[in-house]
Motif scaffolding. Structure first.
Motif, short mmCIF file in Angstrom:
data_model
loop_
_atom_site.label_atom_id
_atom_site.label_comp_id
_atom_site.label_asym_id
_atom_site.label_seq_id
_atom_site.Cartn_x
_atom_site.Cartn_y
_atom_site.Cartn_z
N PRO A 68 -69.97 68.14 -55.89
CA PRO A 68 -71.05 67.96 -54.91
C PRO A 68 -70.51 67.92 -53.48
CG PRO A 68 -71.12 66.28 -56.65
CD PRO A 68 -69.82 66.99 -56.77
N GLU B 75 -73.14 64.05 -50.10
CA GLU B 75 -73.78 63.65 -51.36
C GLU B 75 -72.93 62.62 -52.10
OE1 GLU B 75 -75.95 62.93 -54.59
OE2 GLU B 75 -76.67 63.98 -52.81
N ARG C 28 -74.05 58.84 -52.89
CA ARG C 28 -74.01 58.40 -54.29
C ARG C 28 -73.19 57.12 -54.43
NH1 ARG C 28 -71.85 62.79 -58.31
NH2 ARG C 28 -73.74 63.81 -57.51
N PHE D 263 -79.05 67.14 -43.61
CA PHE D 263 -78.76 66.89 -45.02
C PHE D 263 -79.62 65.75 -45.55
CE2 PHE D 263 -76.62 64.48 -48.30
CZ PHE D 263 -76.22 65.44 -49.20
N ASP E 203 -83.34 66.65 -46.06
CA ASP E 203 -83.65 67.81 -46.91
C ASP E 203 -84.54 67.34 -48.06
OD1 ASP E 203 -83.76 69.92 -48.67
OD2 ASP E 203 -81.64 70.42 -48.53
N ARG F 63 -83.21 67.24 -51.72
CA ARG F 63 -82.06 66.41 -52.13
C ARG F 63 -82.44 64.98 -52.50
NH1 ARG F 63 -77.30 69.00 -51.18
NH2 ARG F 63 -77.32 70.71 -49.65
N CYS F 64 -83.61 64.52 -52.07
CA CYS F 64 -84.08 63.16 -52.39
C CYS F 64 -83.05 62.11 -51.95
CB CYS F 64 -84.33 63.06 -53.90
SG CYS F 64 -85.34 61.65 -54.38
N VAL F 65 -82.56 62.24 -50.72
CA VAL F 65 -81.56 61.30 -50.22
C VAL F 65 -82.23 60.07 -49.61
CG1 VAL F 65 -79.66 60.95 -48.60
CG2 VAL F 65 -79.87 63.11 -49.83
#
Length: 391
Positions: free
Chosen positions: A155, A159, A163, A195, A198, A201-203
């Protein structure tokens, strides 16, 4: 991060020849092939030197010593690595030393990042803290973004960072709280915000629960700072406020207390803010409360955003917060947001408050008025007044 402390004092005085000669004589003992006990003693000595400004300046003048320190921070021997990384935390806390650090070891951000995100590394928290200090300035922050973007299997670097931050027990030997302020610093970069925002990406959704993370104000504050920085991107406000993210309740809940609203008022609030328990506590950190208010203020930059914030009963929470708030700076921020919510809409062509061009002379005058207002508040006999607000 506060400066790290040495576990043990440094015995003896300066070696003959003065401090510079002493620093130069440390170099062989920090080298990879040095005896382990001498290497550990030298690392402790360097850590002690970084506890004060003159010592940090002395070390910053020796590029070879800084390179050796960076290499030692990633070395497998645990004790020297711990003290070396803590020394880097102290050095990176001094913004004036970022240039010498990066000049001596351009790969330092990547090296520390690798250790911070290693789930087995016992000193990952120290590595994250050094990165949080280092990333406060534009140049090292850009270098870190480049390290995160470097092509690697697996990744993307951001990311992996998110995480690690959002996964309980990611590293059983290090809490990784300082990944929060690190991410906040990185989110000042447009690439990082792109990022984080986005939709695929469900960040942001993963970060939202950490606004209530009770174990660490460092992690909590870093996440709130990240969310606030993301709110500068007004083109994403509709998505942030909409059902896919629903950011507003997560920003309001830490500001809410145990108030008992009327049934009519309760119905205006999001479900997560209704019927809160009588022992509900507000965010205890004033700086975090201020960032939460600033994030909501940014979300009111556009007319649709202002309407959505109004429709979710934000004023009710802010009204009660204003009556409780003990810190003048936070109270002022709260008052300004309330005025936006209850005031008249801007005239046509000025609906987006983030895009309004303010003439320089007007901006200077507004800054002077803000300063005068703050000075007047500071002169009050009490820091907080129970002034009534419109209901």
């Amino acid at each position: 991060m506060r400066e790290a402390e040495a576990d043990a004092g440094v015995s003896g005085g300066c070696a003959p020849g003065g401090p510079e000669a002493e620093a130069a004589r440390l170099l062989p003992f920090l080298a990879p092939g040095a005896r382990a006990d001498l290497q550990a003693a030298a690392a402790r000595h360097v850590l002690a030197l970084t506890g004060a400004g003159p010592g940090r300046g002395l070390l910053a003048a020796h590029a070879e010593l800084l390179r050796a320190l960076a290499a030692l921070a990633a070395a497998p021997a645990p004790a020297p690595a711990r003290d070396a990384t803590r020394a880097l935390v102290n050095l990176a806390a001094d913004a004036g030393l970022h240039g010498p650090l990066l000049a001596a070891e351009p790969g330092l951000p990547a090296l520390l990042l690798g250790r911070a995100l290693d789930p087995q590394w016992p000193w990952a928290e120290e590595a994250a803290a050094a990165l949080a200090n280092l990333s406060r300035e534009p140049a090292p922050c850009a270098a870190l973004m480049a390290a995160l973007a470097a092509a690697e299997p697996g990744p993307p670097g951001l990311e992996r960072l998110v995480r690690a931050l959002c996964t309980p027990g990611y590293n059983a030997r290090a809490p990784l709280h300082y990944l929060g302020p690190l991410l906040s610093n990185l989110s000042q970069q447009p690439g990082a915000r792109a990022f984080l925002l986005d939709p695929g990406r469900c960040v942001v959704q993963r970060l939202l629960p950490l606004t209530q993370y009770s174990d660490s104000s460092v992690r909590r504050g870093g996440v709130v700072g990240t969310l606030r920085n993301c709110c500068f991107e007004h083109r994403h406000h509709e998505w942030l406020l909409g059902p896919e993210v629903d950011i507003l309740p997560f920003l309001l809940l830490p500001l809410a207390g145990p108030e008992d609203f009327s049934e009519e008022e309760m119905d205006r609030l999001p479900v997560d803010l209704q019927y809160l328990p009588p022992d509900k506590q507000r965010e205890p950190d004033a700086d975090i409360r201020k960032m939460l208010i600033e994030a909501i203020m940014l979300l009111t930059a556009t007319a649709p955003g202002r309407q959505q914030v109004r429709d979710q009963g934000a004023y009710l929470i802010l009204r009660e917060l204003h009556g409780w708030e003990p810190e003048p700076e936070v109270q002022v921020a709260c008052e300004k947001l309330i005025q936006v919510l209850i005031g008249d809409e801007p005239e046509s062509g000025m609906e987006n408050l983030l895009e309004v061009q303010v003439p320089e002379d007007v901006e200077r005058r507004l800054q002077q008025l803000d300063q005068l207002e703050q000075e007047q508040k500071d002169l009050r006999p009490e820091p907080h007044a129970e002034g009534a607000l419109p209901t």
